[in-house]
Design an enzyme around this catalytic site. Structure first.
Site, PDB file in Angstrom:
ATOM      1  N   HIS A  22      36.566   6.614  11.263  1.00 43.35           N
ATOM      2  CA  HIS A  22      35.881   6.159  12.471  1.00 43.35           C
ATOM      3  C   HIS A  22      36.862   6.068  13.635  1.00 43.35           C
ATOM      4  CE1 HIS A  22      32.542   4.091  14.463  1.00 43.35           C
ATOM      5  NE2 HIS A  22      33.383   3.166  14.871  1.00 43.35           N
TER       6      HIS A  22
ATOM      7  N   SER B  41      31.218   4.800  18.919  1.00 47.26           N
ATOM      8  CA  SER B  41      30.854   3.608  18.171  1.00 47.26           C
ATOM      9  C   SER B  41      29.845   2.785  18.978  1.00 47.26           C
ATOM     10  CB  SER B  41      32.110   2.809  17.814  1.00 47.26           C
ATOM     11  OG  SER B  41      31.817   1.811  16.868  1.00 47.26           O
TER      12      SER B  41
ATOM     13  N   GLU C 299      33.998   8.140   7.997  1.00 48.30           N
ATOM     14  CA  GLU C 299      33.858   6.968   8.859  1.00 48.30           C
ATOM     15  C   GLU C 299      34.432   5.694   8.246  1.00 48.30           C
ATOM     16  OE1 GLU C 299      32.645   6.772  11.916  1.00 48.30           O
ATOM     17  OE2 GLU C 299      31.407   8.538  12.220  1.00 48.30           O
TER      18      GLU C 299
END
Length: 522
Positions: free
Chosen positions: A430, A211, A331
Site C-alpha cells: 500500500h 488511500s 496492499e
C-alpha cells in the site's frame, strides 16, 4: 497565517531533472513570483525553475467554526508570503509538523503564472484521520517539469474535526459529519476561481489521491456540491463504496463522548474543549468495527451526501468524468508487514490470523486457505495471509467500483501495481505507487531504487500526465491501455515491463464475490 509558520522542508531539486521535457511555454519567472487570488496577493519562490507557493490560504480558521461548514478567508491587503507549508489538521500520532485547526491551506507548483495548463489536484491519504498535503513525496516540481502542468495539494479537517456526526445531539451542527468533505469542495472552488492566475486551466482539473485520498474523491463523485468542480478522477488504493450510515456515525460519536467522560447532553461542549483533549478521545475502540480506534468518515447525512458513493450503482452525477481506478498487488504487506510473526506463521495458526479484522469480510478461513493452496501451491502460509487479506479487504472495493462504472457504460481505466517498490519483504505494498506517480524517487519516504525504479516512475507519471491532459492515460510510455469491461476486465499491470491483462487474479475475485462486501467503517 501561512507566513507565520516555521519552514520545515528545505527546497530540493531531484537528480536528473535537466533530462525531463520542459515546455517552451514556461516563461522565465521573476525572482520572487507574486500571484493574485480573489482574496489577495501571495509571494512564492522558485524551486529548480518551478514557481512554488506553499501555504496559500483557501479557507478561514476552522477553530471558531468547529464542526461547521468552512468559510472563505477574509481578504487581505499587501502580499502574504507563501513559502512555508500551512498547518496540518489536528490528528493522532507523530507531531513532526505544525498542526492546528487553522489548517485550510493548499500548495501550488506551476511552470509559469500565464497560460492555461491542466491542473492536477492531489488529495492526501491517511484514511480520514491523518496526513497532510505537505509530505515530501507529494512535491509537485518534477510533475510540473515533466508534463507542463499545475500541481496542487490540499490540507483539510480530519477525524472528528472533519467527520464527527453531531446532528442528533447538537442540531445546529447538522453538517458536522461531512465538514472535511466540505473543506475539499471549498478548495476545489478556490481552484476554479483562482488557478488561472497560476497558469492553470479551471476547465481541465484532475483530482487524484491515494488511500483515503482516493476514498474522498469517490465520495466527492456522489456529492452534489462537488458537481462541475473537476473533470477527471484517479483513485489509487482508495475506494468508497458506501459511506457511514447516520446510525453508526451516531454510535461512534457516543463512544467518543464516553471516552471524553461527557454525557450525550453535554455534546455542545465539544465545540469549545481544547483540541488536544478531543484527539485523546479518538483512541477509544470503534463500537461498529469492534477493533482499532474510532473511525470518522463521510456520513449519509441527507444534506451534503444523499446517496452512497458507489452503491447501489455508479453515481450518475459523475458518469461523464473519465476515471482511473488502481490498487497495488500486495496492499496489506504495508499494514501487516510490521509484525514479524506474520512472516513465520504456520498453517495451523493461519486461520486465526485470517479473522474478520484482517479480511474484513465474513467467510470461513479454512475455505479461503484451501482455495489459495489450490491456486498457488508454492505459497507459504505468510504468502496466503497477505494475498487473501489484500483480495478481501483492500482490492474488493476497487473491483466493485470498476464493475459499476462498466455497467453504467462509462468504464474506468483500471490498473494493478506489481512492481516491488518496497523490496522483497513488503513488495508492492500500500502506498508504494505514490513515489512513481509523482516521479519523486529522490524524496524522503521513497523506497524504490535503481534504473528499473526510474523506468517504472517514467511509465506511471507519464500515464497520469496524459490522463490529466486528455482524460485518457494512453501514451508512448505504456502499452495500450483499454477501459475495463465485464467481459474481459482489462487491467494494466504496472511493472517493468508493464502489460495489459484480462481479469488478473480472477480466481481470487470469484472466491470473495460470494460474500457481501462491507466498507470498513460503515
Amino acid at each position: 497565517m501561512a507566513a507565520e509558520l516555521t519552514r520545515r522542508n528545505a527546497m530540493a531539486g531531484g537528480a536528473g531533472l535537466a533530462s525531463l521535457a520542459w515546455s517552451a511555454r514556461a516563461a522565465q519567472p521573476q525572482a520572487s513570483p507574486v500571484a493574485t487570488t480573489a482574496h489577495g496577493r501571495v509571494r512564492g519562490y522558485i524551486d529548480d525553475g518551478v514557481l512554488a507557493f506553499r501555504g496559500v490560504r483557501y479557507g478561514a480558521d476552522t477553530g471558531p467554526r468547529r464542526f461547521q461548514p468552512p468559510a472563505p478567508p477574509a481578504p487581505w491587503k499587501g502580499v502574504l508570503e507563501a513559502t512555508d507549508y500551512g498547518a496540518a489538521a489536528p490528528q493522532r500520532g507523530r507531531a513532526d509538523e505544525l498542526r492546528s485547526e487553522d489548517c485550510l491551506f493548499l500548495n501550488v507548483w506551476t511552470p509559469a503564472l500565464t497560460g492555461a495548463r491542466p491542473v492536477m489536484v492531489y488529495i492526501h491519504g491517511g484514511a480520514y484521520s491523518s496526513g497532510s498535503g505537505s509530505a515530501p513525496l507529494y512535491d509537485g516540481v518534477r510533475l510540473c517539469k515533466r508534463g507542463d502542468v499545475v500541481v496542487v495539494t490540499v490540507n483539510h479537517r480530519l477525524n472528528a474535526f472533519g467527520y464527527a456526526y453531531l446532528a442528533r445531539l447538537v442540531p445546529e451542527l447538522a453538517d458536522s459529519g461531512n465538514a472535511g468533505q466540505l473543506d475539499l469542495i471549498l478548495a476545489l472552488q478556490w481552484v476554479r476561481a483562482n488557478i488561472a492566475g497560476f497558469g492553470g486551466d479551471p476547465g481541465k482539473v484532475m483530482v487524484f489521491g491515494q488511500s483515503g485520498g482516493g476514498a474522498k474523491i469517490a465520495t466527492l463523485m456522489a456529492t452534489p456540491a462537488a458537481a462541475g468542480l473537476f473533470h477527471r478522477a484517479a483513485t489509487m488504493s482508495g475506494q468508497q463504496v458506501t459511506a457511514s450510515g447516520p446510525g453508526n456515525a451516531h454510535r461512534r460519536t457516543l463512544a467518543w463522548l464516553d471516552a471524553l467522560k461527557l454525557r450525550p447532553e453535554q455534546a455542545g461542549e465539544l465545540a469549545t474543549l481544547p483540541a488536544e483533549r478531543l484527539i485523546e478521545g479518538l483512541a477509544a475502540e470503534d463500537p461498529v468495527l469492534g477493533f482499532g480506534g474510532l473511525y470518522f468518515g463521510p456520513v449519509l447525512d441527507e444534506r451534503s451526501l444523499k446517496r452512497h458513493p458507489f452503491y447501489p450503482d455508479a453515481p450518475a452525477q459523475s458518469a461523464a468524468i473519465p476515471m482511473m481506478i488502481g490498487n497495488t498487488h500486495d496492499e496489506t504487506r504495508a499494514f501487516l508487514g510490521g509484525d514479524p510473526t506474520n512472516f513465520t506463521i504456520g498453517w495451523d495458526g493461519l486461520p486465526a490470523k485470517l479473522t474478520q479484522a484482517n479480511m474484513r469480510v465474513d467467510i470461513d478461513p479454512a475455505t479461503v486457505i484451501a482455495e489459495y493452496r489450490r491456486l498457488y501451491p508454492a505459497y507459504s502460509p505468510s504468502d496466503v495471509l497477505f494475498a487473501a487479506t489484500t483480495a478481501a479487504r483492500s482490492w474488493r472495493a476497487a473491483i466493485i467500483e470498476a464493475e459499476e462504472r462498466a455497467k453504467a457504460g462509462t468504464p474506468a481505466f483500471v490498473y494493478q501495481f506489481d512492481y516491488p517498490a518496497n523490496g522483497e519483504r513488503l513488495r508492492a505494498g500500500h502506498a508504494s505507487d505514490i513515489q512513481m506517480v509523482f516521479d519523486n524517487l529522490a524524496k524522503p519516504g521513497a523506497t524504490a531504487k535503481g534504473p528499473d525504479a526510474q523506468a517504472m516512475a517514467d511509465q506511471m507519471s507519464e500515464a497520469f500526465l496524459a490522463f490529466a491532459k486528455t482524460g485518457d492515460p494512453n501514451c508512448a510510455a505504456i502499452p495500450k491501455w483499454e477501459p475495463y469491461d465485464l467481459k474481459r476486465r482489462q487491467t494494466l499491470v504496472f511493472n517493468t515491463p508493464s502489460a495489459l491483462a484480462d481479469d488478473p487474479r480472477g480466481a481470487e475475485r470469484k472466491l470473495f464475490e460470494k460474500v457481501p462486501f462491507v466498507q470498513a467503517g460503515t
